[in-house]
Design a protein around this motif. Structure first.
Motif, PDB file in Angstrom:
ATOM      1  N   MET A   1     -25.776   3.498 -14.448  1.00  0.00           N
ATOM      2  CA  MET A   1     -26.869   2.917 -13.663  1.00  0.00           C
ATOM      3  C   MET A   1     -26.336   2.329 -12.363  1.00  0.00           C
ATOM      4  SD  MET A   1     -29.447   1.128 -16.441  1.00  0.00           S
ATOM      5  CE  MET A   1     -28.182   0.290 -17.397  1.00  0.00           C
ATOM      6  N   LEU A   2     -25.149   1.730 -12.416  1.00  0.00           N
ATOM      7  CA  LEU A   2     -24.532   1.192 -11.203  1.00  0.00           C
ATOM      8  C   LEU A   2     -24.220   2.318 -10.223  1.00  0.00           C
ATOM      9  CD1 LEU A   2     -23.272  -1.081  -9.542  1.00  0.00           C
ATOM     10  CD2 LEU A   2     -21.151  -0.751 -10.854  1.00  0.00           C
ATOM     11  N   TRP A   3     -23.665   3.419 -10.737  1.00  0.00           N
ATOM     12  CA  TRP A   3     -23.369   4.558  -9.848  1.00  0.00           C
ATOM     13  C   TRP A   3     -24.657   5.070  -9.196  1.00  0.00           C
ATOM     14  CZ3 TRP A   3     -19.282   2.436 -10.579  1.00  0.00           C
ATOM     15  CH2 TRP A   3     -18.422   2.548 -11.659  1.00  0.00           C
ATOM     16  N   GLY A   4     -25.730   5.159  -9.984  1.00  0.00           N
ATOM     17  CA  GLY A   4     -26.995   5.623  -9.432  1.00  0.00           C
ATOM     18  C   GLY A   4     -27.537   4.698  -8.362  1.00  0.00           C
ATOM     19  N   LEU A   5     -27.432   3.385  -8.595  1.00  0.00           N
ATOM     20  CA  LEU A   5     -27.915   2.413  -7.615  1.00  0.00           C
ATOM     21  C   LEU A   5     -27.097   2.464  -6.327  1.00  0.00           C
ATOM     22  CD1 LEU A   5     -28.629  -0.625  -9.971  1.00  0.00           C
ATOM     23  CD2 LEU A   5     -30.319   0.781  -8.772  1.00  0.00           C
ATOM     24  N   ILE A   6     -25.800   2.721  -6.450  1.00  0.00           N
ATOM     25  CA  ILE A   6     -24.964   2.856  -5.257  1.00  0.00           C
ATOM     26  C   ILE A   6     -25.429   4.046  -4.423  1.00  0.00           C
ATOM     27  CG2 ILE A   6     -22.645   3.444  -4.449  1.00  0.00           C
ATOM     28  CD1 ILE A   6     -21.537   1.766  -6.750  1.00  0.00           C
TER      29      ILE A   6
ATOM     30  N   ILE B   1     -20.445  11.304   0.356  1.00  0.00           N
ATOM     31  CA  ILE B   1     -20.346  12.656  -0.180  1.00  0.00           C
ATOM     32  C   ILE B   1     -19.361  12.687  -1.345  1.00  0.00           C
ATOM     33  CG2 ILE B   1     -19.590  15.007   0.339  1.00  0.00           C
ATOM     34  CD1 ILE B   1     -22.335  14.246   1.448  1.00  0.00           C
ATOM     35  N   ALA B   2     -18.221  12.005  -1.168  1.00  0.00           N
ATOM     36  CA  ALA B   2     -17.239  11.962  -2.250  1.00  0.00           C
ATOM     37  C   ALA B   2     -17.819  11.289  -3.481  1.00  0.00           C
ATOM     38  CB  ALA B   2     -15.981  11.230  -1.777  1.00  0.00           C
ATOM     39  N   PHE B   3     -18.618  10.237  -3.295  1.00  0.00           N
ATOM     40  CA  PHE B   3     -19.165   9.522  -4.438  1.00  0.00           C
ATOM     41  C   PHE B   3     -20.198  10.360  -5.186  1.00  0.00           C
ATOM     42  CE2 PHE B   3     -21.512   6.282  -6.756  1.00  0.00           C
ATOM     43  CZ  PHE B   3     -20.462   5.538  -7.274  1.00  0.00           C
ATOM     44  N   GLY B   4     -20.876  11.262  -4.485  1.00  0.00           N
ATOM     45  CA  GLY B   4     -21.771  12.175  -5.181  1.00  0.00           C
ATOM     46  C   GLY B   4     -21.023  13.013  -6.208  1.00  0.00           C
ATOM     47  N   GLY B   5     -19.829  13.479  -5.844  1.00  0.00           N
ATOM     48  CA  GLY B   5     -19.000  14.213  -6.796  1.00  0.00           C
ATOM     49  C   GLY B   5     -18.486  13.321  -7.909  1.00  0.00           C
ATOM     50  N   PHE B   6     -18.178  12.066  -7.585  1.00  0.00           N
ATOM     51  CA  PHE B   6     -17.694  11.116  -8.587  1.00  0.00           C
ATOM     52  C   PHE B   6     -18.727  10.928  -9.696  1.00  0.00           C
ATOM     53  CE2 PHE B   6     -17.728   6.795 -10.218  1.00  0.00           C
ATOM     54  CZ  PHE B   6     -16.430   6.633 -10.660  1.00  0.00           C
TER      55      PHE B   6
ATOM     56  N   TYR C   1     -14.791  16.987  -2.524  1.00  0.00           N
ATOM     57  CA  TYR C   1     -15.901  16.868  -3.462  1.00  0.00           C
ATOM     58  C   TYR C   1     -15.413  17.155  -4.886  1.00  0.00           C
ATOM     59  CZ  TYR C   1     -20.518  17.610  -5.528  1.00  0.00           C
ATOM     60  OH  TYR C   1     -21.640  17.536  -6.322  1.00  0.00           O
ATOM     61  N   GLN C   2     -14.640  18.230  -5.060  1.00  0.00           N
ATOM     62  CA  GLN C   2     -14.091  18.555  -6.377  1.00  0.00           C
ATOM     63  C   GLN C   2     -13.106  17.486  -6.828  1.00  0.00           C
ATOM     64  OE1 GLN C   2     -14.741  20.737  -8.645  1.00  0.00           O
ATOM     65  NE2 GLN C   2     -12.994  20.423 -10.006  1.00  0.00           N
ATOM     66  N   LEU C   3     -12.315  16.949  -5.909  1.00  0.00           N
ATOM     67  CA  LEU C   3     -11.363  15.896  -6.265  1.00  0.00           C
ATOM     68  C   LEU C   3     -12.091  14.688  -6.822  1.00  0.00           C
ATOM     69  CD1 LEU C   3      -8.524  14.659  -6.280  1.00  0.00           C
ATOM     70  CD2 LEU C   3      -8.889  13.992  -3.885  1.00  0.00           C
ATOM     71  N   GLN C   4     -13.228  14.334  -6.214  1.00  0.00           N
ATOM     72  CA  GLN C   4     -13.974  13.181  -6.696  1.00  0.00           C
ATOM     73  C   GLN C   4     -14.668  13.456  -8.031  1.00  0.00           C
ATOM     74  OE1 GLN C   4     -14.009  10.038  -5.590  1.00  0.00           O
ATOM     75  NE2 GLN C   4     -12.400  10.695  -4.186  1.00  0.00           N
ATOM     76  N   ILE C   5     -15.040  14.701  -8.283  1.00  0.00           N
ATOM     77  CA  ILE C   5     -15.556  15.064  -9.614  1.00  0.00           C
ATOM     78  C   ILE C   5     -14.499  14.738 -10.667  1.00  0.00           C
ATOM     79  CG2 ILE C   5     -16.231  16.975 -11.119  1.00  0.00           C
ATOM     80  CD1 ILE C   5     -17.517  18.311  -8.714  1.00  0.00           C
ATOM     81  N   ILE C   6     -13.279  15.167 -10.400  1.00  0.00           N
ATOM     82  CA  ILE C   6     -12.180  14.936 -11.338  1.00  0.00           C
ATOM     83  C   ILE C   6     -11.879  13.440 -11.469  1.00  0.00           C
ATOM     84  CG2 ILE C   6      -9.762  15.407 -11.801  1.00  0.00           C
ATOM     85  CD1 ILE C   6     -11.597  17.797 -12.193  1.00  0.00           C
ATOM     86  N   MET C   7     -11.959  12.706 -10.378  1.00  0.00           N
ATOM     87  CA  MET C   7     -11.716  11.262 -10.448  1.00  0.00           C
ATOM     88  C   MET C   7     -12.793  10.561 -11.260  1.00  0.00           C
ATOM     89  SD  MET C   7     -10.236  10.331  -6.647  1.00  0.00           S
ATOM     90  CE  MET C   7      -9.898   8.634  -7.135  1.00  0.00           C
ATOM     91  N   GLY C   8     -14.043  11.065 -11.182  1.00  0.00           N
ATOM     92  CA  GLY C   8     -15.113  10.513 -12.012  1.00  0.00           C
ATOM     93  C   GLY C   8     -14.838  10.742 -13.490  1.00  0.00           C
ATOM     94  N   ILE C   9     -14.373  11.943 -13.819  1.00  0.00           N
ATOM     95  CA  ILE C   9     -14.010  12.249 -15.208  1.00  0.00           C
ATOM     96  C   ILE C   9     -12.885  11.322 -15.671  1.00  0.00           C
ATOM     97  CG2 ILE C   9     -12.987  14.009 -16.710  1.00  0.00           C
ATOM     98  CD1 ILE C   9     -14.401  16.116 -14.995  1.00  0.00           C
ATOM     99  N   PHE C  10     -11.881  11.146 -14.825  1.00  0.00           N
ATOM    100  CA  PHE C  10     -10.735  10.309 -15.165  1.00  0.00           C
ATOM    101  C   PHE C  10     -11.160   8.870 -15.432  1.00  0.00           C
ATOM    102  CE2 PHE C  10      -6.804   8.033 -13.360  1.00  0.00           C
ATOM    103  CZ  PHE C  10      -6.176   8.003 -14.602  1.00  0.00           C
TER     104      PHE C  10
END
Length: 519
Positions: free
Chosen positions: A188-193, A17-22, A153-162
């Motif tokens: 593409m790697l994120w999508g495959l994960i 779930i966290a990675f979806g936000g990432f 979920y929001q924290l991981q969104i921000i971590m993805g941006i970072f």
């Protein structure tokens, strides 16, 4: 934290779930640095007449905003696939679509049409997952960690941006297309994960019950809650879902118009969810996320634009951490009200100082006066404070409010409408902001200041406090017509009645049955 289940599947669920936000956040942030990379500008820009190239504001708008257009469509479309194919298969489908879109972008040579089409297709996946992943979380995560995951979920969104900023910082000096293909292609790697990870996670128990697979649903609920098949929490969870599904079946299939029904003021809740997403997008932070590198470059600071953007990303991560605590102690209303005041102040100061002191764009750094340099530093300082305040308040709270305000019967559609509103205004912001900034410069920040002032009064007069309330209690509060500014002290009668009949139990620890009503 000792009460949190530690069985492997619950942990995998939380990570997924966290990675979806990432993924969501990474895609937002990665394009900002690409827009000022030399190779990217040479391939997708226009000749400047002096042997070089430039990326016009209109081309920046097209490249950036087409992803947001795709996310708007995807956020709505997932409501159909989530019900028809289940949450698990839907996430796999949209992850695949996202990966294909990223592949198209990465394979682009010099065609601006190809890269924008790729961003639109990737946007379909991002938009769909921005709605369906929280939905999946709400229906599948163990009760003991469900609330925490809403803010995580929001924290991981921000971590993805970072992380996107860090990768842009690390590749921007490469003198070929690898400078932008690496950060874009990593998606593409994120999508495959996501595509592979979902195969190891359970289907939503709600969807399983809806399709007649009760034994499987019971086993999943038991495993994720570290309980036996005949445990009370399993029995009550199954009973809760059966009541809601029975109500849905009796009322026929829920429609989009039902989201705006006057019954229990459902229309008001839907509008509130959409308005919070609207205000969130127009309070200024995404302007920094999308165009921060370009904007700070014109501020004439001695720091590299990529370094500043990375600092903003780190500040966003740090600012989101206190939200894990504040969301349940200060509550939703107070967080939004304080956040509006702080962000409006930052926008006002940065806009006025920037307008009065910044040098004209493209002024050589060795020709900047001391006041112009000080003005640029002041603008950047208040931009950092703005982003920090957003990450603590207006970043997570609208998503939390969206996830806890609707009955189960219409929840997928109401969440889809809120997510689609977010992406619609994200698209409009990304399309028009560079044009407006090109005309009025830092004064664009005063527009965001005005929106935050509007947001303060909207929250004060229309957004009730929902902290600690079950969906039944939210229904009761709306039925009673409680004024939002008095909602913080409102006590639900349903809870008092329950506690008077069962003084030995704490209603907050009991699973709550959502009575989805036929409209």
């Amino acid at each position: 934290m000792a009460d949190i289940p530690i069985n492997p599947r619950a942990i995998m669920l939380a990570i997924f779930i966290a990675f979806g936000g990432f993924l969501f956040g990474y895609d937002i942030g990665v394009i900002s640095g690409c827009l000022i990379m030399d190779d990217f500008i040479e391939r997708f820009g226009q000749p400047d007449g002096n042997g070089g190239f430039f990326l016009s504001s209109s081309r920046q708008s097209i490249i950036t905003s087409l992803l947001s257009a795709g996310t708007f469509v995807g956020a709505l479309a997932q409501a159909f696939t989530a019900d028809r194919y289940g949450r698990k298969l839907s996430i796999f489908i949209w992850s695949t679509i996202f990966t294909v879109g990223t592949l198209i972008q990465t394979a682009t040579d010099r065609s601006i049409a190809q890269i924008t089409i790729g961003r639109f297709i990737a946007g379909l996946g991002v938009g769909a997952m921005s709605a369906i992943v929280p939905l999946y979380n709400g229906e599948t995560a163990p009760r003991k960690i469900r609330g925490m995951l809403l803010v995580m979920y929001q924290l991981q969104i921000i971590m993805g941006i970072f992380l996107s900023y860090i990768i842009d910082l690390g590749t921007h000096n490469i003198r070929n297309s690898a400078s932008w293909r690496i950060p874009v292609g990593l998606q593409m790697l994120w999508g495959l994960i996501l595509m592979s990870g979902i195969l190891f996670l359970p289907e939503s128990p709600r969807h399983l019950l809806y399709t007649g697979r009760e034994d499987t649903a019971r086993a999943i609920i038991a495993e994720l809650n570290s309980a036996s098949l005949d445990d009370e929490v399993v029995e009550q969870s199954i009973a809760e879902l059966k009541v809601a599904i029975e109500a849905e079946n009796e009322g026929g299939q829920a429609t989009w118009l039902e989201c705006f029904s006057p019954r229990n003021h459902l229309w008001k809740r839907t509008v509130n969810g959409m308005m919070l997403q609207f205000i969130q997008q127009l309070n200024g932070q995404n302007f920094y996320y999308y165009y921060g590198d370009t904007f700070f470059k014109s501020a004439g600071t001695s720091l590299d634009a990529y370094v500043i953007q990375t600092i903003l990303g780190a500040v966003s991560v740090v600012g989101t951490v206190p939200a894990l605590y504040l969301i349940e102690t200060w509550g939703r209303r107070r967080s939004l009200l304080l956040g509006a005041v702080l962000e409006a102040t930052c926008s006002l100061i940065a806009g006025v100082v920037g307008h009065l002191t910044l040098a004209p764009q493209n002024t050589p750094s060795n020709q900047l006066t001391s006041s112009e340099r000080s003005g640029g530093d002041t603008l950047i300082a208040f931009a950092v404070l703005h982003v920090f305040s957003f990450s603590m308040f207006w970043g997570p709270v609208p998503w939390v409010y969206l996830g806890e305000s609707f009955p189960l019967r219409v929840r997928p559609k109401c969440i889809a409408l809120g997510s689609a509103t977010n992406w619609l205004w994200n698209f409009l912001l990304s399309f028009f902001a560079p044009r407006i900034a090109g005309d009025i410069g830092p004064l664009i920040l005063l527009i965001f200041c005005g929106m935050l002032i509007f947001g303060y009064f909207y929250v004060y007069f229309f957004i009730p406090e929902t902290k600690g309330l079950s969906l039944e209690e939210v229904d009761e509060m709306y039925r009673e017509g409680v004024k939002p500014w008095r909602s913080d002290g409102w006590k639900p009668h349903l809870m008092e009645e329950y506690q008077s009949k069962h003084p030995e139990k704490d209603v907050r620890e009991e699973p709550e049955v959502e009575k989805a009503e036929k409209v």
